[in-house]
Design an enzyme around this catalytic site. Structure first.
Site, short mmCIF file in Angstrom:
data_model
loop_
_atom_site.label_atom_id
_atom_site.label_comp_id
_atom_site.label_asym_id
_atom_site.label_seq_id
_atom_site.Cartn_x
_atom_site.Cartn_y
_atom_site.Cartn_z
CD GLU A 44 -25.88 -2.13 20.02
OE1 GLU A 44 -26.54 -2.03 18.99
OE2 GLU A 44 -26.23 -2.86 20.98
CE LYS A 127 -27.68 -4.48 16.31
NZ LYS A 127 -28.22 -3.63 17.41
CE1 TYR A 133 -36.57 -7.97 20.18
CE2 TYR A 133 -35.98 -8.15 17.86
CZ TYR A 133 -35.66 -8.32 19.20
OH TYR A 133 -34.44 -8.82 19.54
CB CYS A 163 -26.46 -5.89 20.12
SG CYS A 163 -27.68 -6.03 21.48
CB SER A 190 -28.34 -6.66 25.67
OG SER A 190 -29.40 -7.57 25.83
N GLY A 332 -44.35 11.89 47.74
CA GLY A 332 -45.35 11.85 48.80
C GLY A 332 -45.25 10.54 49.55
CG ASP A 338 -47.81 1.06 45.61
OD1 ASP A 338 -47.27 -0.05 45.46
OD2 ASP A 338 -49.00 1.27 45.35
CD GLU A 438 -51.71 1.95 42.51
OE1 GLU A 438 -52.00 1.74 43.70
OE2 GLU A 438 -50.92 2.86 42.15
#
Length: 585
Positions: A44, A127, A133, A163, A190, A332, A338, A438
């Site tokens: 697409e 299409k 959404y 799609c 997609s 950092g 993390d 977080e």
């Protein structure tokens, strides 16, 4: 029964790079021709990249796309590939943009597919179902098509769809059944979500049953801002048998010989159900049916969830860096989980020579955290530096009277200033390392640890961060390689280390408690009552929801990051910052 050799080109276009994307079509079409293909499919909006968002409203861009598809058809013929039919997605328009003063009802920008053959655009399809959404805003941009394009190729009637047409019953697939087609082509942009591959195959099977035809499903791969496309292209028979399936997250040419019923209906346009018409086209010469044994594309088995997410995050990060032409990244390195996972992702995506890790210790940074950061750098081979922040923090405190959380945040902001200074001086993209948990509760410092241009784990819950780290180390062990993430970083209690003895659990519920509440509230849109009914402690629910609701202004300023869940912060979840609604009334 006729046999068509299909080539599904699972490739990685870039938004706005019409010339580069056209070159991809030409090179992959050459590969398909060398493999004996008789029909080649591209994703697409292949020529423009996807999604193009408000570029749709620029008439210059629309005109460039329309010219590019015509030029591509001619170029393929000049390449000696004119007899090979090629389906390619692009941006078209049959009227002014819907937002303009001269807009015309039923006309405007179109999400389109073109069939190229012998130097021309032989047929077009617009299409029909436009998603509006989640991350999609296609009703904002496009006008829905009401005509199913059917092309007779090698004695087989082939319908073109795009799609979202696959994700909704009725419309093009119902029309395809009435038109008696043997094959429905579905070209896709997609986006990836965890376990979406488990949803996709049953969906393709349902549409195959609805159309009474085989389906060739081709999806793009690559990263585009927050979105990642994983491929997972496939061919399914009319009775739901999965014949072949492509790997995820890599470019791939899926070539497969498919037996299909011969066309029986007389060509011509006719009205069908759901307000659609069928328009027939017939191609002339195509490459001859290949001789020799049948070619099968093979079946790729899906991988474990952690592997799938890891590959998605690596691809999203790599393409964000490369497509935006950053030479390198800087982050950092605290010694915590993390930053360790982000560093490992960056090294996998870009190689150690393009990753700079900076330890930024303060007086509260533990010795083991400094050692863990250095250990990770040694394991991965990235460019490692140490920049102590305490002298700079002391200089601020000599001129400002600060205490408590203001001093904690000052440390984070000094670190952010250093990373941004290195970015400015040396040209790195700053990676921020805050996880989704977080971000959800606002456990970060604006212009401090949240500073950066991209966040690879923005959509990754803290508990999943740990799972990813363990998976990545185990995967390295299976391959006989050095595990990139120190076990100390995985095993120790999480801490921002901004005050003596600080732990995340001082401010937040344990992540094993926090994450299920957040997943229910953020991803599942459960209210307070629903969360309590699910078994969560009411007092903890009230605290968590209050934290989430009051942190919207922070999330709105956060860096983009790859989407891997059903509802990522940003494009998926859009809430007002100024908002007095609270779930507890």
């Amino acid at each position: 029964m006729p046999t068509l050799r299909l080539a599904l080109s699972q490739v990685n276009p870039s938004v706005g790079d019409l010339a580069g994307n056209a070159d991809l079509v030409r090179s992959w079409t050459r590969q398909a021709a060398d493999a004996g293909a008789q029909l080649v499919l591209f994703p697409e909006m292949m020529l423009t990249g996807y999604p193009v968002e408000d570029l749709v409203f620029r008439r210059s861009f629309v005109a460039a796309s329309q010219a590019a598809v015509q030029r591509l058809a001619a170029d393929l013929a000049e390449d000696g590939l004119g007899d090979l039919p090629v389906v390619v997605g692009y941006l078209d328009a049959d009227g002014p943009p819907q937002v303009s003063g001269d807009a015309e009802p039923g006309r405007g920008a179109r999400n389109a597919a073109a069939l190229l053959h012998r130097g021309t655009v032989v047929a077009r399809y617009f299409k029909h179902h436009l998603p509006n959404y989640g991350v999609f805003d296609e009703d904002r941009y496009f006008v829905s098509g009401d005509q199913l394009t059917v092309v007779r190729i090698g004695g087989v009637d082939v319908a073109l769809t795009i799609c979202e047409d696959l994700w909704q019953a009725g419309g093009p697939f119902a029309a395809a059944r009435q038109a008696g087609v043997g094959l429905v082509v579905n070209i896709n942009g997609s986006p990836y979500e965890l376990n979406k591959d488990d949803i996709r195959l049953p969906l393709v099977r349902r549409r195959a049953a609805e159309a009474g035809a085989a389906i060739a499903y081709v999806n793009m791969i690559g990263g585009q801002d927050e979105l990642v496309f994983e491929g997972d292209s496939m061919i399914v028979t009319s009775d739901g048998e999965l014949l072949t399936r492509a790997p995820q997250f890599v470019e791939h040419l899926l070539v497969h010989d498919l037996e299909l019923p011969a066309a029986t209906m007389a060509p011509g346009s006719r009205d069908v159900a759901d307000g659609m018409r069928v328009a027939h086209h017939t191609l002339g010469v195509i490459p001859p049916a290949p001789s020799g044994p049948a070619v099968a594309g093979g079946l790729i088995e899906p991988v474990a969830d952690e592997a799938e997410v890891w590959h998605a995050l690596v691809l999203g990060l790599r393409d964000y860096v490369n497509k935006n032409r950053f030479a390198s990244v800087v982050l950092g390195l605290s010694g915590g989980i993390d930053s360790a996972v982000v560093a490992a992702l960056a090294v996998d995506a870009l190689g150690p020579d393009r990753v700079v890790g900076v330890s930024l210790p303060s007086q509260h940074s533990s010795e083991h955290s400094r050692e863990d950061a250095a250990d990770l750098a040694k394991r991965t081979g990235l460019d490692y530096r140490v920049e102590p922040i305490q002298p700079m923090v002391d200089a601020f405190l000599a001129n400002l009277s600060l205490s408590g959380i203001a001093v904690e945040n000052l440390q984070a902001r000094v670190r952010g200033v250093i990373l941004m200074a290195l970015s400015n001086q040396e040209g790195h993209l700053v990676l921020t390392t805050g996880n989704k948990s977080e971000l959800a509760v606002g456990y970060s410092t604006l212009y401090g640890d949240s500073v950066g241009g991209f966040n690879p784990i923005k959509d990754v819950w803290k508990t999943l961060v740990w799972r990813l780290a363990k998976w990545r180390n185990a995967d390295a062990a299976r391959r006989g390689e050095t595990a990139p993430i120190p076990e100390n970083s995985i095993g120790k209690p999480p801490s921002a280390e901004l005050s003596p003895g600080q732990l995340d659990s001082d401010s937040l519920p344990d992540y094993d408690v926090l994450d299920p509440i957040l997943i229910g509230y953020v991803d599942g849109d459960l209210g307070r009552d629903g969360l309590v009914e699910s078994g969560h402690d009411p007092a903890v629910v009230d605290k968590v929801l209050r934290l989430v609701d009051t942190a919207e202004y922070k999330r709105r300023q956060s860096a983009p990051g790859a989407k891997i869940s059903m509802k990522a912060f940003g494009r998926d979840r859009r809430l007002p910052i100024t908002n007095r609604w609270r779930e507890n009334g």
